[in-house]
Design an enzyme around this catalytic site. Structure first.
Site, mmCIF file in Angstrom:
data_model
loop_
_atom_site.group_PDB
_atom_site.id
_atom_site.type_symbol
_atom_site.label_atom_id
_atom_site.label_comp_id
_atom_site.label_asym_id
_atom_site.label_seq_id
_atom_site.Cartn_x
_atom_site.Cartn_y
_atom_site.Cartn_z
ATOM 1 C CE LYS A 3 3.641 47.734 51.463
ATOM 2 N NZ LYS A 3 3.883 47.340 50.067
ATOM 3 C CB SER A 9 3.258 44.677 46.460
ATOM 4 O OG SER A 9 4.336 43.784 46.445
ATOM 5 C CB SER A 37 4.744 43.594 50.102
ATOM 6 O OG SER A 37 4.676 44.820 49.375
#
Length: 503
Positions: free
Chosen positions: A87, A186, A162
């Site tokens: 990420k 997330s 996210s």
């Protein structure tokens, strides 16, 4: 591309594939996808040294094969030659780290996050940087300066957020496993939307050193994979106390994760289903049906399920947003245009530089959350709202700890609905925030939870689209080995529930 780490490691050891071939296949898929009509936009970039690292791994494997020491090599480096996705808020030394925000444009991480270091020591290869909601603030990966990440099941739908880029990369079979981060759901939410497994560990099990902070008392690195075993092995090598993170903690029985076996003692398993979630007005009928199917599976295995009344859970999402946004406002104050990242300087002094840089550098959702967070922290405006939010959190922690004195597992849907269409909620913040309705209690109480792919929505008419539905298994603190074993039992009985899209 092999679907699981177990299959991949076996193929590497047998010489049926190489690490270079695995990395190159991901690169080819990434390059091809960029030119498609509806790009997935999961990866933002493939790291330029991924192939070189893969070559080095292949050399070690070939040498060990020649010496007859393959088993010893993989015992020391169980992820040798296995690429993974990362990420865009987790530091990889020398690589871009932007949190999908303009304000960190051009910034490169000066050091590795602890989780990256530990994966590298286990032989894993950082493959590339994945898209996310800006500063991890969102539930759909639509709040990114790089554009949204699409759902690989249906590219007209969101991937969740996210950690939507990391999850879509796994679901589209562009990566074997991926790292994401969680503050309020997330990792689990996009895992549910994309039909893969996603784990939020106990707070502290994975170090936060080198991870850009959103809400420090809630943030946790999570793992996305094609199977529970794909999560268990990386978790085993990344977990443990870290000198650089005072909140880090050891994970008991972490060695059992290296060769995860399926749970069998269902006759002694007691499961709690929160009444507040089961009877929620926002629960989609298709999700409710999948949830009923999962409950039936547990009872057919001999487990005992009881509905429990936890009224405090009705306050979980309000408490979560009060705390998370307050901590976000504090954490993001460091992005000032002076120390690093994007800068707007028209020679009008530091105060104006600060205002202009943040105005131009942050997107609307991040600005919204900073403003709300600062309002909450201003006692002259909001009174003792933050203190009340922390009080509710403490109550939730006590109630959950008491619950786990009687029950082994909390069972509930991961999200009230399946994935929604791109653009459907992007201008409706409240509706977007309610996507986290069933996940935030886990972060507030700091317990572990895994979202398992449990089924699909039904197609009720010709224009309807069947999308994945995730159900979460939550356990008491440091019960990762147990909930992963239970998830593996589910996977064994439902092969294919988590199978990704084939490219």
């Amino acid at each position: 591309m092999f679907y699981t780490i177990e299959e991949t490691v076996a193929a590497l050891k047998a010489g049926k594939t190489t690490s270079v071939e695995l990395v190159q296949e991901s690169i080819n898929t990434f390059e091809k996808d960029k030119t498609s009509e509806k790009p997935l936009n999961a990866f933002l970039e493939i790291y330029e040294d991924a192939v070189e690292l893969a070559k080095a791994a292949d050399e070690k494997i070939n040498a060990a094969r020649a010496n007859g020491t393959l088993d010893e090599l993989f015992a020391k480096q169980p992820l040798l030659g296995v690429p993974f996705a990362n990420k865009d808020n987790i530091s990889v030394r020398g690589k871009k780290l932007t949190c999908s925000s303009k304000i960190l444009e051009g910034y490169r991480a000066p050091y590795n996050a602890t989780v990256i270091t530990r994966l590298a020591e286990a032989g894993a290869i950082p493959l590339g940087r994945c898209n996310q909601d800006e500063f991890a603030m969102g539930s759909s990966t639509e709040y990114s300066i790089y554009g949204p990440t699409r759902n690989p099941i249906n590219r007209d739908y969101v991937s969740g957020g996210s950690s939507g880029g990391s999850t879509a990369a796994v679901a589209a079979n562009q990566a074997l496993f991926a790292l994401g981060t969680e503050t309020g759901g997330s990792v689990r939410l996009p895992a549910s939307y994309c039909g893969v497994y996603g784990l939020k560990p106990t707070y502290g099990v994975l170090s936060r050193w080198g991870v850009v902070a959103y809400g420090s008392s809630l943030d946790q690195v999570g793992i996305i994979g094609h199977s529970p075993k794909d999560i268990a092995l990386p978790l085993s090598v990344m977990s443990g106390v870290d000198f650089y993170d005072d909140t880090s903690a050891d994970l008991p029985e972490s060695d059992s994760l290296k060769n995860l076996d399926a749970y069998t003692d269902f006759a002694s398993l007691k499961i709690a289903v929160p009444k507040q979630f089961e009877e929620s007005k926002g629960l989609d009928p298709d999700v409710a049906k999948v949830f009923a199917d999962v409950k039936n599976w547990f009872t057919s295995k001999g487990a005992k399920i009881e509905t429990v009344d936890l009224p405090i859970l009705d306050a979980s999402i309000a408490s979560y947003y009060v705390i998370a946004l307050s901590e976000a406002a504090s954490n993001l104050s460091r992005f000032d245009g002076i120390r690093y990242g994007h800068r707007v300087d028209e020679g009008k002094g530091y105060d104006q530089l600060y205002v202009d840089t943040r105005s131009a550098g942050f997107g609307p959702e991040v600005k919204r959350r900073i403003i709300i967070g600062n309002y909450v922290l201003s006692e002259q405006f909001s009174g003792d709202t933050y203190k009340k939010g922390m009080s509710v959190r403490a109550r939730i922690q006590r109630e959950m700890a008491k619950l786990f004195e009687q029950y082994d597992l909390v069972l509930c849907p991961t999200c009230p609905t399946a994935a929604f269409r791109l653009g459907e909620k992007v201008d409706d913040p409240l509706s977007m925030y309610l996507s986290d309705l069933f996940t935030t209690f886990v972060n507030l109480s700091r317990i572990p939870s895994i979202s398992v792919p449990a089924g699909f929505t039904s197609q009720t008419n010709a224009s309807a689209n069947s999308m994945p539905v995730g159900i979460q298994f939550a356990g008491k603190m440091f019960s990762e080995p147990k909930i992963l074993r239970i998830a593996q039992a589910w996977e064994n009985d439902h092969p294919g529930c988590g199978v990704p899209v084939k490219n």
